[in-house]
Design a protein around this motif. Sequence first.
Motif, short mmCIF file in Angstrom:
data_model
loop_
_atom_site.label_atom_id
_atom_site.label_comp_id
_atom_site.label_asym_id
_atom_site.label_seq_id
_atom_site.Cartn_x
_atom_site.Cartn_y
_atom_site.Cartn_z
N SER A 166 15.70 84.88 -67.05
CA SER A 166 14.49 84.26 -67.16
C SER A 166 14.29 84.12 -65.63
O SER A 166 12.80 84.13 -65.65
CB SER A 166 15.10 82.91 -67.49
N CYS A 167 15.03 83.93 -64.33
CA CYS A 167 14.69 83.58 -63.05
C CYS A 167 13.26 85.48 -62.77
O CYS A 167 12.28 85.67 -61.85
CB CYS A 167 15.67 83.55 -62.10
N SER A 168 13.98 86.85 -63.27
CA SER A 168 13.53 88.02 -62.99
C SER A 168 12.45 87.61 -63.34
O SER A 168 11.20 88.52 -63.08
CB SER A 168 14.07 88.70 -63.79
N LEU A 169 10.90 86.76 -64.70
CA LEU A 169 9.98 87.04 -64.50
C LEU A 169 9.38 85.83 -64.12
O LEU A 169 7.68 85.36 -64.37
CB LEU A 169 10.10 86.10 -66.15
N VAL A 170 9.69 85.44 -62.78
CA VAL A 170 9.40 84.13 -61.84
C VAL A 170 9.49 84.84 -60.55
O VAL A 170 10.29 85.62 -60.43
CB VAL A 170 10.32 83.00 -62.17
N GLU A 171 7.94 84.75 -60.36
CA GLU A 171 7.98 84.34 -58.85
C GLU A 171 9.28 84.19 -57.74
O GLU A 171 9.77 83.36 -57.98
CB GLU A 171 7.10 84.54 -57.43
N SER A 172 9.83 85.51 -56.80
CA SER A 172 10.82 84.85 -56.33
C SER A 172 11.52 83.27 -54.77
O SER A 172 11.74 82.82 -54.75
CB SER A 172 11.56 85.60 -55.39
N GLU A 173 10.16 83.26 -54.96
CA GLU A 173 9.25 81.88 -54.45
C GLU A 173 9.66 80.80 -54.92
O GLU A 173 10.42 79.71 -54.45
CB GLU A 173 7.94 81.76 -53.32
N SER A 209 -1.79 75.45 -71.82
CA SER A 209 -0.90 74.84 -70.42
C SER A 209 -0.90 73.39 -69.38
O SER A 209 0.79 73.70 -69.31
CB SER A 209 -1.31 75.27 -69.13
N PHE A 210 -1.66 71.85 -70.52
CA PHE A 210 -1.58 71.10 -69.77
C PHE A 210 0.13 70.55 -70.91
O PHE A 210 0.65 70.32 -70.47
CB PHE A 210 -2.47 70.76 -70.61
N ALA A 211 -0.28 70.86 -71.99
CA ALA A 211 1.01 70.36 -72.70
C ALA A 211 1.84 70.73 -73.06
O ALA A 211 3.22 70.66 -72.80
CB ALA A 211 0.18 71.05 -74.37
N ASN A 212 1.78 72.72 -72.09
CA ASN A 212 3.38 72.94 -71.84
C ASN A 212 3.99 71.90 -70.08
O ASN A 212 5.07 72.08 -70.07
CB ASN A 212 3.46 74.52 -70.89
N LEU A 213 3.12 71.97 -69.71
CA LEU A 213 3.18 70.36 -68.38
C LEU A 213 3.79 69.56 -68.60
O LEU A 213 5.17 68.74 -67.97
CB LEU A 213 2.43 70.91 -67.48
N ILE A 214 3.03 69.30 -70.01
CA ILE A 214 3.71 67.74 -70.13
C ILE A 214 5.44 67.47 -70.72
O ILE A 214 6.24 67.12 -70.93
CB ILE A 214 2.94 66.79 -71.05
N ILE A 220 7.93 73.69 -64.54
CA ILE A 220 6.68 73.51 -64.08
C ILE A 220 5.97 74.17 -62.74
O ILE A 220 4.75 74.72 -62.51
CB ILE A 220 7.15 71.29 -63.31
N LEU A 221 7.05 74.31 -61.94
CA LEU A 221 6.25 75.18 -60.91
C LEU A 221 5.78 76.30 -61.06
O LEU A 221 4.48 76.57 -60.66
CB LEU A 221 7.54 75.64 -59.75
N ASN A 222 6.21 76.75 -61.86
CA ASN A 222 5.47 78.77 -62.23
C ASN A 222 3.85 77.85 -63.62
O ASN A 222 3.23 78.92 -63.25
CB ASN A 222 6.38 78.53 -63.72
N ASN A 223 3.96 76.73 -64.26
CA ASN A 223 2.57 76.60 -64.52
C ASN A 223 1.60 76.51 -63.70
O ASN A 223 0.95 76.70 -63.73
CB ASN A 223 3.16 75.70 -65.89
#
Length: 252
Positions: free
Chosen positions: A128-135, A190-195, A245-248
């Motif tokens: 899961s983490c490999s699909l997201v930026e390291s920062e 994306s808003f629904a995903n954030l909620i 949340i951060l990725n969204n």
Amino acid sequence: MSYTAVPTQPPPYGENPEARTEGDNVPDDFKYSVDVASCELPVRQMFIRKVYSLLTAQILATVVVGFVIRSNTTIQNWCFNNFWLFIVSIVGSFGFLIATHIKARSYPINLVLLGAFTLCESYGIGLSCSLVESEIVIQALMLTLVVFIGLTLFAFQSKYDFRSWQSVASLGLWFLIGWGFLMMFFPQSSFANLIYSGIGAIIFSVYILIDTQEILKTCHLDDEIPATLKLYLDIINLFLFILRILNNRNEN
């Protein structure tokens, strides 16, 4: 003059009385008849050290496995080209989780099962983490640790009994599971995903409060494995929702 033999220890919750023969010097009759809250301070501190030592080992193992997968392109490609291993890790997570609960008081098999469960979970977290930026991963990790430490300290010193929130938290968790199931078939904004992610983070923050106080008030002295599992799952789920949340936010 005759003497009547007195049993030295009661059968521990239907298990073989000889199932736990090492690991500490606390008598079994004391373990199974008294919860942690009723013990003297040194005994309580011993139990808490055991729980949080195991939890720290689980978190470190998860971070190491995730870092190895995240930082090595060759390993990432192999993992994505062999997706069957991810399926195995999911099935293994559920299987080892059930087995760990069944053998929670059988030393040392309980530690072996706990380690196997942690490795299966770590593999999925690493992918899961490999699909997201390291920062973003680092930010999510730091935020999770800050939230967990803050909530833990608050639960330790608070006089309020957060265990009364158990039914509300369970209802929220089932709502979250149902919503997540619908999202598999009906993509949402994306808003629904954030909620959704925000609600998930709140629910598992509440579970950290509940499970921390359960460790202090209701666990028996030989329940370090179930207690560790609860906190580990709370942390992992909180991390994943904060990561979403951060990725969204980053994608928008």
